[in-house]
Design an enzyme around this catalytic site. Structure first.
Site, PDB file in Angstrom:
ATOM      1  N   ARG A  51       0.859  -1.188   0.000  1.00  0.00           N
ATOM      2  CA  ARG A  51       0.000   0.000   0.000  1.00  0.00           C
ATOM      3  C   ARG A  51       0.894   1.236   0.000  1.00  0.00           C
ATOM      4  NH1 ARG A  51       2.274   1.786   3.823  1.00  0.00           N
ATOM      5  NH2 ARG A  51       0.734   3.416   3.890  1.00  0.00           N
ATOM      6  N   GLN A 199      -2.295   2.472  10.020  1.00  0.00           N
ATOM      7  CA  GLN A 199      -0.999   2.491   9.327  1.00  0.00           C
ATOM      8  C   GLN A 199       0.048   3.296  10.109  1.00  0.00           C
ATOM      9  OE1 GLN A 199      -3.944   3.052   7.865  1.00  0.00           O
ATOM     10  NE2 GLN A 199      -3.936   2.613   5.688  1.00  0.00           N
ATOM     11  N   ASP A 240      -1.911  10.844  -2.012  1.00  0.00           N
ATOM     12  CA  ASP A 240      -2.222   9.818  -3.022  1.00  0.00           C
ATOM     13  C   ASP A 240      -2.513  10.437  -4.374  1.00  0.00           C
ATOM     14  OD1 ASP A 240      -2.971   8.592  -0.279  1.00  0.00           O
ATOM     15  OD2 ASP A 240      -2.695   6.918  -1.675  1.00  0.00           O
ATOM     16  N   LYS A 251      -4.831  10.211   3.083  1.00  0.00           N
ATOM     17  CA  LYS A 251      -5.553   9.350   4.031  1.00  0.00           C
ATOM     18  C   LYS A 251      -6.579  10.141   4.841  1.00  0.00           C
ATOM     19  CE  LYS A 251      -5.288   5.830   4.355  1.00  0.00           C
ATOM     20  NZ  LYS A 251      -6.220   4.940   3.628  1.00  0.00           N
TER      21      LYS A 251
HETATM   22  O1  MRU Z   1      -4.515   3.374   2.218  1.00  0.00           O
HETATM   23  P1  MRU Z   1      -3.014   3.530   2.158  1.00  0.00           P
HETATM   24  O2  MRU Z   1      -2.324   2.951   3.332  1.00  0.00           O
HETATM   25  O3  MRU Z   1      -2.466   3.043   0.834  1.00  0.00           O
HETATM   26  O4  MRU Z   1      -2.810   5.090   2.205  1.00  0.00           O
HETATM   27  C1  MRU Z   1      -1.526   5.625   2.184  1.00  0.00           C
HETATM   28  C2  MRU Z   1      -1.503   7.098   2.298  1.00  0.00           C
HETATM   29  O5  MRU Z   1      -2.521   7.742   2.433  1.00  0.00           O
HETATM   30  C3  MRU Z   1      -0.174   7.768   2.143  1.00  0.00           C
HETATM   31  O6  MRU Z   1      -0.131   8.944   2.881  1.00  0.00           O
HETATM   32  C4  MRU Z   1       0.041   8.106   0.665  1.00  0.00           C
HETATM   33  O7  MRU Z   1      -0.154   6.973  -0.146  1.00  0.00           O
HETATM   34  C5  MRU Z   1       1.387   8.647   0.408  1.00  0.00           C
HETATM   35  S1  MRU Z   1       2.592   7.390   0.492  1.00  0.00           S
HETATM   36  C6  MRU Z   1       4.135   8.035   0.281  1.00  0.00           C
END
Ligand code: MRU
Length: 356
Positions: A51, A199, A240, A251
């Site tokens: 992820r 996370q 993202d 997130k």
């Molecule tokens: O749902 P996830 O764990 O994939 O979400 C991750 C995030 O929101 C991170 O902040 C984002 O992907 C940036 S990663 C360098």
């Protein structure tokens, strides 16, 4: 970065297999998993064994390599690319990586296609590592400045995991922190737990511990009071999908941290590689926001005193829940974007200045 003193990357290719660290098992178990087929890659992205936007992109690129190994046929490759793109909707790196791979593979004959796909997937992986390193060197200047002014430990708040586990190495939000630590600057990180999948607690705190960086896990709602008390010098988060106007999708809960930072004059930075910029859409309402299974909310997983991993329900079976995985922080709340090319204002002018 390191786990148990040994250096790792989050993904690599070996003996016709894609190797990943299964992040659903962390922090309690460290397991390397083999992805053998494109279905395995799709499943790894969907179930979040891998992820984080940049790592999802690299896994998708290697997913196409597995698709070619499995069945060297153009219609199979096209179907694989569509299924990979659909595996998670919000992080733009996924589509970015697939588009880049398919463009490179367009018109290549059956004999050469595997080698070219492998080379391109490796470039995506290596490039991300370089981008994240540079994000760190650029962001380091901000931490250094605060440290020089304050003459004490710099307290940084981060949300979710935008650490090395979300990328290939270094991380985005954590890269300036790792660089500062390596330079001997005293840093302490407030780690948002990041419900529902935790996370922050499970991954960010874990990787900071492994690198010997002081950190404290806090509930997702604690950031506000810490900022009011002057215990946060800056926030750094990942993203993202960043729109060309500087709006940042990250997130769920990132937006509330940014509001709180604004109210308390705490600088709020977003760290990103250019592969996370979506130049195509202008309005954040067009970003597909992932809605995940309600079981992620209704159940929590942890380890008991006998080292057995258990999952338990935490609220009534009858209760409804809504599990939105991302939110959008408007550009006006963002102090600056830390990229591989430098730091810019969260605006079209700022981004275009760096990425013409
Ligand atoms: O749902 P996830 O764990 O994939 O979400 C991750 C995030 O929101 C991170 O902040 C984002 O992907 C940036 S990663 C360098």
């Amino acid at each position: 970065m390191k786990i148990d003193g040994k250096s790792y990357k989050t993904i690599w290719f070996e003996n016709n297999l894609v190797k990943i660290i299964d992040q659903t098992k962390l922090p309690h178990q460290f397991k390397i998993k083999d992805l053998k087929t494109v279905k395995d890659a799709i499943n790894a992205i969907k179930t979040m064994e891998v992820r984080g936007a940049p790592l999802i992109g690299a896994t998708a690129a290697y997913g196409l390599v597995l698709s070619i190994i499995e069945n060297n046929d153009l219609s199979f490759l096209k179907k694989s690319s569509e299924q990979l793109i659909a595996s998670r909707p919000t992080a733009i790196n996924l589509k970015w990586a697939i588009d880049r791979m398919m463009k490179k593979l367009n018109g290549i004959n059956e004999k050469d296609i595997l080698k070219i796909a492998l080379d391109e997937a490796k470039s995506i992986k290596d490039e991300d590592e370089g981008f994240c390193k540079n994000i760190g060197l650029n962001g380091l200047k901000i931490i250094e400045e605060i440290s020089n002014k304050k003459k004490g430990t710099v307290n940084i708040l981060t949300h979710c995991n935008a650490g090395w586990l979300a990328t290939i190495d270094w991380g985005t939000a954590t890269s300036p922190i790792y660089h500062a630590h390596q330079k001997g600057i005293k840093v302490h990180v407030w780690v948002d737990e990041t419900r529902p999948r935790n996370q922050g607690a499970n991954l960010t705190s874990y990787e900071l511990n492994e690198e010997g960086i002081s950190n404290t896990v806090i509930t997702d709602n604690a950031g506000g009071i810490l900022m009011q008390r002057g215990q946060v010098d800056m926030c750094i988060v990942g993203t993202d999908r960043t729109l060309s106007n500087g709006d940042v999708c990250n997130k769920i809960g990132t937006y509330l941290k940014a509001l709180s930072a604004k109210d308390n004059n705490v600088p709020f930075y977003v760290a990103l590689p250019s592969s996370t910029i979506d130049w195509s859409i202008k309005d954040h309402k067009q970003i597909p926001i992932e809605e995940r299974n309600s079981e992620e909310l209704s159940h929590v997983e942890g380890i008991d005193e006998n080292n057995v991993i258990k999952k338990v329900r935490i609220y009534p079976q009858k209760s409804k829940s809504l599990n939105l995985a991302f939110d959008v922080t408007p550009a006006k709340l963002v102090t600056g974007l830390i990229t591989e090319k430098g730091i810019c204002e969260a605006s079209e002018k700022g981004l275009k200045g760096l990425f013409k």
